[in-house]
Design a protein around this motif. Structure first.
Motif, PDB file in Angstrom:
ATOM      1  N   LEU A  95      54.346  27.879 -13.990  1.00  0.00           N
ATOM      2  CA  LEU A  95      55.707  28.319 -13.673  1.00  0.00           C
ATOM      3  C   LEU A  95      56.379  27.359 -12.694  1.00  0.00           C
ATOM      4  O   LEU A  95      55.702  26.623 -11.968  1.00  0.00           O
ATOM      5  CB  LEU A  95      55.643  29.711 -13.029  1.00  0.00           C
ATOM      6  CG  LEU A  95      54.968  30.810 -13.844  1.00  0.00           C
ATOM      7  CD1 LEU A  95      54.649  32.001 -12.964  1.00  0.00           C
ATOM      8  CD2 LEU A  95      55.849  31.220 -15.014  1.00  0.00           C
ATOM      9  N   PRO A  96      57.713  27.372 -12.625  1.00  0.00           N
ATOM     10  CA  PRO A  96      58.406  26.548 -11.622  1.00  0.00           C
ATOM     11  C   PRO A  96      58.072  27.013 -10.211  1.00  0.00           C
ATOM     12  O   PRO A  96      58.018  28.212  -9.937  1.00  0.00           O
ATOM     13  CB  PRO A  96      59.891  26.782 -11.947  1.00  0.00           C
ATOM     14  CG  PRO A  96      59.926  27.328 -13.331  1.00  0.00           C
ATOM     15  CD  PRO A  96      58.652  28.090 -13.511  1.00  0.00           C
ATOM     16  N   THR A 113      55.792  22.268 -11.066  1.00  0.00           N
ATOM     17  CA  THR A 113      55.308  23.562 -11.525  1.00  0.00           C
ATOM     18  C   THR A 113      53.995  23.883 -10.825  1.00  0.00           C
ATOM     19  O   THR A 113      53.369  23.013 -10.209  1.00  0.00           O
ATOM     20  CB  THR A 113      55.078  23.555 -13.044  1.00  0.00           C
ATOM     21  OG1 THR A 113      54.176  22.484 -13.373  1.00  0.00           O
ATOM     22  CG2 THR A 113      56.387  23.383 -13.792  1.00  0.00           C
ATOM     23  N   ILE A 114      53.571  25.135 -10.944  1.00  0.00           N
ATOM     24  CA  ILE A 114      52.285  25.549 -10.382  1.00  0.00           C
ATOM     25  C   ILE A 114      51.590  26.487 -11.352  1.00  0.00           C
ATOM     26  O   ILE A 114      52.230  27.305 -12.018  1.00  0.00           O
ATOM     27  CB  ILE A 114      52.470  26.220  -9.007  1.00  0.00           C
ATOM     28  CG1 ILE A 114      51.106  26.490  -8.360  1.00  0.00           C
ATOM     29  CG2 ILE A 114      53.315  27.492  -9.093  1.00  0.00           C
ATOM     30  CD1 ILE A 114      51.186  26.821  -6.890  1.00  0.00           C
ATOM     31  N   ALA A 115      50.269  26.361 -11.449  1.00  0.00           N
ATOM     32  CA  ALA A 115      49.458  27.232 -12.300  1.00  0.00           C
ATOM     33  C   ALA A 115      48.960  28.402 -11.456  1.00  0.00           C
ATOM     34  O   ALA A 115      48.303  28.196 -10.431  1.00  0.00           O
ATOM     35  CB  ALA A 115      48.289  26.448 -12.876  1.00  0.00           C
ATOM     36  N   LYS A 180      52.253  27.749 -20.588  1.00  0.00           N
ATOM     37  CA  LYS A 180      53.456  27.321 -19.877  1.00  0.00           C
ATOM     38  C   LYS A 180      54.673  27.935 -20.545  1.00  0.00           C
ATOM     39  O   LYS A 180      54.825  27.877 -21.766  1.00  0.00           O
ATOM     40  CB  LYS A 180      53.573  25.790 -19.882  1.00  0.00           C
ATOM     41  CG  LYS A 180      54.743  25.269 -19.057  1.00  0.00           C
ATOM     42  CD  LYS A 180      54.763  23.742 -19.027  1.00  0.00           C
ATOM     43  CE  LYS A 180      55.873  23.223 -18.125  1.00  0.00           C
ATOM     44  NZ  LYS A 180      55.897  21.727 -18.079  1.00  0.00           N
ATOM     45  N   ILE A 181      55.530  28.538 -19.737  1.00  0.00           N
ATOM     46  CA  ILE A 181      56.763  29.149 -20.239  1.00  0.00           C
ATOM     47  C   ILE A 181      57.928  28.261 -19.826  1.00  0.00           C
ATOM     48  O   ILE A 181      58.121  27.987 -18.640  1.00  0.00           O
ATOM     49  CB  ILE A 181      56.954  30.572 -19.685  1.00  0.00           C
ATOM     50  CG1 ILE A 181      55.776  31.464 -20.111  1.00  0.00           C
ATOM     51  CG2 ILE A 181      58.266  31.164 -20.181  1.00  0.00           C
ATOM     52  CD1 ILE A 181      54.650  31.515 -19.123  1.00  0.00           C
ATOM     53  N   GLU A 182      58.680  27.793 -20.799  1.00  0.00           N
ATOM     54  CA  GLU A 182      59.762  26.856 -20.523  1.00  0.00           C
ATOM     55  C   GLU A 182      60.887  27.084 -21.519  1.00  0.00           C
ATOM     56  O   GLU A 182      60.673  27.026 -22.733  1.00  0.00           O
ATOM     57  CB  GLU A 182      59.233  25.420 -20.645  1.00  0.00           C
ATOM     58  CG  GLU A 182      60.086  24.373 -19.992  1.00  0.00           C
ATOM     59  CD  GLU A 182      59.364  23.038 -19.936  1.00  0.00           C
ATOM     60  OE1 GLU A 182      59.551  22.326 -18.937  1.00  0.00           O
ATOM     61  OE2 GLU A 182      58.616  22.697 -20.886  1.00  0.00           O
ATOM     62  N   ARG A 187      54.030  27.635 -24.511  1.00  0.00           N
ATOM     63  CA  ARG A 187      53.205  26.496 -24.941  1.00  0.00           C
ATOM     64  C   ARG A 187      51.782  26.713 -24.435  1.00  0.00           C
ATOM     65  O   ARG A 187      51.562  26.964 -23.258  1.00  0.00           O
ATOM     66  CB  ARG A 187      53.775  25.193 -24.401  1.00  0.00           C
ATOM     67  CG  ARG A 187      53.084  23.943 -24.954  1.00  0.00           C
ATOM     68  CD  ARG A 187      53.801  22.675 -24.538  1.00  0.00           C
ATOM     69  NE  ARG A 187      55.162  22.641 -25.044  1.00  0.00           N
ATOM     70  CZ  ARG A 187      55.500  22.258 -26.275  1.00  0.00           C
ATOM     71  NH1 ARG A 187      54.553  21.890 -27.124  1.00  0.00           N
ATOM     72  NH2 ARG A 187      56.751  22.253 -26.645  1.00  0.00           N
ATOM     73  N   LEU A 188      50.824  26.595 -25.352  1.00  0.00           N
ATOM     74  CA  LEU A 188      49.418  26.733 -24.989  1.00  0.00           C
ATOM     75  C   LEU A 188      48.915  25.385 -24.481  1.00  0.00           C
ATOM     76  O   LEU A 188      48.825  24.419 -25.240  1.00  0.00           O
ATOM     77  CB  LEU A 188      48.600  27.168 -26.216  1.00  0.00           C
ATOM     78  CG  LEU A 188      47.101  27.377 -25.995  1.00  0.00           C
ATOM     79  CD1 LEU A 188      46.848  28.560 -25.074  1.00  0.00           C
ATOM     80  CD2 LEU A 188      46.385  27.566 -27.323  1.00  0.00           C
TER      81      LEU A 188
END
Length: 320
Positions: A95-96, A113-115, A180-182, A187-188
């Motif tokens: 995420l951002p 971004t950060i996981a 990742k959500i963008e 996206r996997l």
């Protein structure tokens, strides 16, 4: 050597080490993690040092709850929906970052971004008690097989860290799925402990594949590797090879394998995922130069299992 304490006796000692900027190996539902205070640059640097991990490879920040996560990153409606459905659990959302979130830049390897993930069990309780997020990659030497028991952690990192918290064998046995959500799209980035199909059912959208460079942990071409070489989709076993099997049907020459482990006699992919890393370590200790691997289906958790095996089989000069 590292002290090994059970989860019932480890909390005070683990907190003292973390407060002092040190690292602790902890159990999670996925694999064992090497945890350090994600806001403390010294602690994060110690994670990289203990693992021998390249610093361009980002870390997952583990949080105690959604409130802590929301202070660190910005959630769009789809991200929030996935978090509500799967946290705590084996999914990581990229995420951002929020400005001024206190996360040390080493954790994110310079990305904007950060996981983030909320772990179950001892890890979540430890973070809540500390009051700060923990950076926690898998508790193993960089590029090698992830540890699913405290003993495996101690065998690998025991001379580099002070404490391993023993929570028994990890139930999932694979690292978390990273998504990742963008721009409203999913996206996997890494398949893992939650199958893509489960995520798609909640999101109401298909997961895209592929990434531009290293956007999250676990994306190096060579990773999760034993000392032996790995040969995938084997149709026979050559002399001196060990065999990692799956299901009831065996490949030609299997009875001559130097060592043998079956991920799941019944073809259960969840059981296979839980056994993968421990059985690879068993076969690696057999002395075989090569581990032959029988074909494993790609559906469900098979995607994550095959991802780990492909990276384990990659040329070792790709380990950074």
């Amino acid at each position: 050597m590292a002290e090994i304490l059970g989860v019932g006796a480890a909390m005070r000692r683990a907190l003292a080490l973390l407060e002092g900027g040190d690292v602790v190996a902890i159990p999670t539902e996925t694999v064992y993690g090497l945890a350090g205070d994600a806001t403390n640059g010294v602690a994060v640097a110690r994670i990289f040092e203990a693992k021998g991990r390249p610093r361009f490879n980002p870390l997952i920040a583990h949080v105690a709850d959604l409130a802590m996560a929301a202070r660190i990153a910005e959630f769009d409606p789809l991200s929030a929906k996935l978090a509500e459905a799967f946290w705590p659990g084996p999914i990581t959302l990229v995420l951002p970052q929020r400005p001024g979130n206190g996360i040390h830049p080493l954790v994110t390897a310079g990305l904007d971004t950060i996981a983030l993930r909320i772990p179950r069990g001892f890890g979540g309780e430890l973070i809540a008690s500390l009051g700060r997020p923990l950076a926690a990659p898998s508790a193993n030497s960089s590029g090698r097989i992830s540890a699913t028991t405290a003993e495996a952690v101690a065998d690998d990192l025991g001379d580099r860290i002070k404490l391993v918290v023993d929570g028994g064998a990890t139930p999932v046995g694979l690292e978390s799925t990273i998504v990742k959500i963008e721009d409203g799209k999913l996206r996997l980035l890494r398949p893992g402990g939650i199958a893509a199909e489960e995520i798609e059912a909640v999101a109401g959208a298909k997961l895209l594949r592929g990434a531009a460079g290293i956007e999250a942990p676990g994306m190096l071409a060579s990773h999760y590797a034993p000392g032996a070489s790995v040969r995938l989709n084997a149709e026979e076993v050559a002399g001196g090879e060990a065999l990692l099997a799956f299901g009831r049907d065996r490949v030609e020459g299997w009875e001559n394998a130097l060592a043998f482990r079956n991920l799941s006699e019944t073809g259960d992919l969840r059981e296979a995922a839980a056994n993968l890393f421990a059985y690879m370590q068993d076969l690696d200790r057999s002395g075989a130069a090569t581990i032959a691997v029988e074909p494993i289906p790609f559906e469900g958790l098979g995607e994550a299992i095959n991802d780990r095996l492909v990276r384990a089989a990659a040329p070792r000069d790709k380990i950074a």
